[in-house]
Design an enzyme around this catalytic site. Structure first.
Site, PDB file in Angstrom:
ATOM      1  N   GLU A   1      -5.411  -4.907  10.478  1.00  0.00           N
ATOM      2  CA  GLU A   1      -4.403  -3.874  10.715  1.00  0.00           C
ATOM      3  C   GLU A   1      -4.710  -3.155  12.022  1.00  0.00           C
ATOM      4  OE1 GLU A   1      -2.285  -2.629   6.831  1.00  0.00           O
ATOM      5  OE2 GLU A   1      -3.962  -1.291   7.144  1.00  0.00           O
TER       6      GLU A   1
ATOM      7  N   ASN B   1       0.864  -1.179   0.000  1.00  0.00           N
ATOM      8  CA  ASN B   1       0.000   0.000   0.000  1.00  0.00           C
ATOM      9  C   ASN B   1       0.904   1.233   0.000  1.00  0.00           C
ATOM     10  OD1 ASN B   1      -1.793   2.059   0.432  1.00  0.00           O
ATOM     11  ND2 ASN B   1      -2.439   1.386   2.487  1.00  0.00           N
TER      12      ASN B   1
ATOM     13  N   GLU C   1      -6.852   4.729   7.955  1.00  0.00           N
ATOM     14  CA  GLU C   1      -6.658   6.153   7.628  1.00  0.00           C
ATOM     15  C   GLU C   1      -7.910   6.737   6.982  1.00  0.00           C
ATOM     16  OE1 GLU C   1      -2.953   5.631   5.528  1.00  0.00           O
ATOM     17  OE2 GLU C   1      -2.031   5.023   7.416  1.00  0.00           O
TER      18      GLU C   1
ATOM     19  N   GLY D   1       2.523   2.266  10.864  1.00  0.00           N
ATOM     20  CA  GLY D   1       3.489   3.352  10.736  1.00  0.00           C
ATOM     21  C   GLY D   1       4.206   3.700  12.025  1.00  0.00           C
TER      22      GLY D   1
ATOM     23  N   HIS E   1      -9.563   1.106   5.105  1.00  0.00           N
ATOM     24  CA  HIS E   1      -8.275   1.330   5.764  1.00  0.00           C
ATOM     25  C   HIS E   1      -8.477   2.298   6.933  1.00  0.00           C
ATOM     26  CE1 HIS E   1      -4.183   2.579   6.518  1.00  0.00           C
ATOM     27  NE2 HIS E   1      -3.796   1.486   5.889  1.00  0.00           N
TER      28      HIS E   1
ATOM     29  N   SER F   1       3.438  -2.125  10.324  1.00  0.00           N
ATOM     30  CA  SER F   1       4.882  -2.179  10.554  1.00  0.00           C
ATOM     31  C   SER F   1       5.505  -3.526  10.170  1.00  0.00           C
ATOM     32  CB  SER F   1       5.215  -1.815  12.013  1.00  0.00           C
ATOM     33  OG  SER F   1       4.827  -0.480  12.272  1.00  0.00           O
TER      34      SER F   1
HETATM   35  P1  13P Z   1       3.055   0.385   7.710  1.00  0.00           P
HETATM   36  O1  13P Z   1       3.549  -0.917   7.127  1.00  0.00           O
HETATM   37  O2  13P Z   1       3.819   1.570   7.257  1.00  0.00           O
HETATM   38  O3  13P Z   1       2.915   0.280   9.197  1.00  0.00           O
HETATM   39  O4  13P Z   1       1.577   0.607   7.128  1.00  0.00           O
HETATM   40  C1  13P Z   1       0.659  -0.431   7.216  1.00  0.00           C
HETATM   41  C2  13P Z   1      -0.537  -0.067   6.421  1.00  0.00           C
HETATM   42  O5  13P Z   1      -1.285   0.826   6.782  1.00  0.00           O
HETATM   43  C3  13P Z   1      -0.789  -0.807   5.182  1.00  0.00           C
HETATM   44  O6  13P Z   1      -2.064  -0.574   4.712  1.00  0.00           O
END
Ligand code: 13P
Length: 261
Positions: free
Chosen positions: A167, A9, A97, A173, A95, A213
């Site tokens: 997730e 992603n 976000e 992140g 997601h 992560s």
């Molecule tokens: P990271 O791997 O940067 O933690 O992000 C995970 C993510 O949100 C994938 O959709």
């Protein structure tokens, strides 16, 4: 058996030129990979050129989000039909976000997931709890509600066009990866929730990824867990080296069970 699936992603990163360069390197370096599905999710403006570049390869393209209507007066939106037209074969939905910053509700995620499947794409349905929810022992309740919303219109026949991505928000992140045992336990609960909804044969064939992560350092331990069928990778998908290492880790878990492949 469930084929592991590794999806990068890219979030809001990479120009068309940068995306083409990264996609081309990934395509070349995973060309010999077998028994693992690989996809990348670039920004909307890069989907068509990257899908063209990957047309004769084993790497697929995914959207990061979409709207549930197919066309009409919806300024700024992109439909799953148009993602398909541009060459995408998957679309991420729900997601954290999107949920956190754009207000995507469980009901919205259900509408989008149904529209994605209706447009003959595969929906990557994201679920996961925040740190506060985990601390308050609400993880299963939150995920149950997210699944109830996301799957509200999805029939058992359509489950072959669904991948779930677990997730945990606190792991995205942050470098705070869930431990392999934490990820396995929650993903097993997700499978139980889905088996109550659709029956266990259906839930047993559905792929559930872990995201948050994931890196070359932790990928093998996470992907070796029995219920974890791949990874949704953010930061580590922006460099070919780290993304390809994670794909390789997935191939090792397949090789570890050659008798059933
Ligand atoms: P990271 O791997 O940067 O933690 O992000 C995970 C993510 O949100 C994938 O959709």
């Amino acid at each position: 058996m469930r084929t592991p699936i590794i999806i990068g992603n890219w979030k809001l990163n990479n120009t068309i030129a940068e995306g083409l360069a990264l996609a081309t390197e990934i395509k070349n370096r995973v060309a010999a990979t077998r028994h693992v599905d690989v996809a990348i999710a670039p920004v909307f403006t890069s989907i068509a050129p990257i899908a063209q570049r990957l047309a004769d390869s084993s790497v697929s393209v995914a959207g990061q989000n979409c709207y549930w209507e197919s066309s009409g007066a919806w300024t700024g939106e992109v439909s799953p039909q148009l993602l398909h037209d541009a060459g995408a074969r998957y679309c991420i939905v729900g997601h954290s976000e999107r949920r956190q910053y754009y207000g995507d509700t469980n009901v919205d995620v259900g509408r989008k997931a149904f529209a994605i499947i209706d447009a003959t794409l595969t929906a990557i349905i994201c679920v996961g709890e925040t740190h506060a929810e985990r601390t308050n022992n609400q993880t299963n309740d939150i995920i149950q509600k997210q699944i109830d919303g996301a799957f509200s219109a999805i029939s058992s026949q359509q489950l072959t066009h669904v991948v779930v991505a677990y997730e945990p928000v606190w792991a995205i992140g942050t470098g705070n990866t869930a431990t392999p045992d934490q990820a396995q336990t929650t993903i097993a609960s997700i499978r139980t929730i889905l088996s109550k909804r659709y029956g266990s044969p259906q839930a047993d064939t559905l792929r559930i990824q872990y995201g948050g992560s994931v890196s070359p350092k932790n990928a093998l331990d996470i992907l070796s867990k029995p219920d974890i069928d791949g990874a949704l990778v953010g930061g580590a998908s922006l460099k070919a080296d780290s993304f390809v290492e994670i794909v390789k880790a997935a191939t090792l878990t397949v090789a570890a069970t050659p008798m059933v492949r």
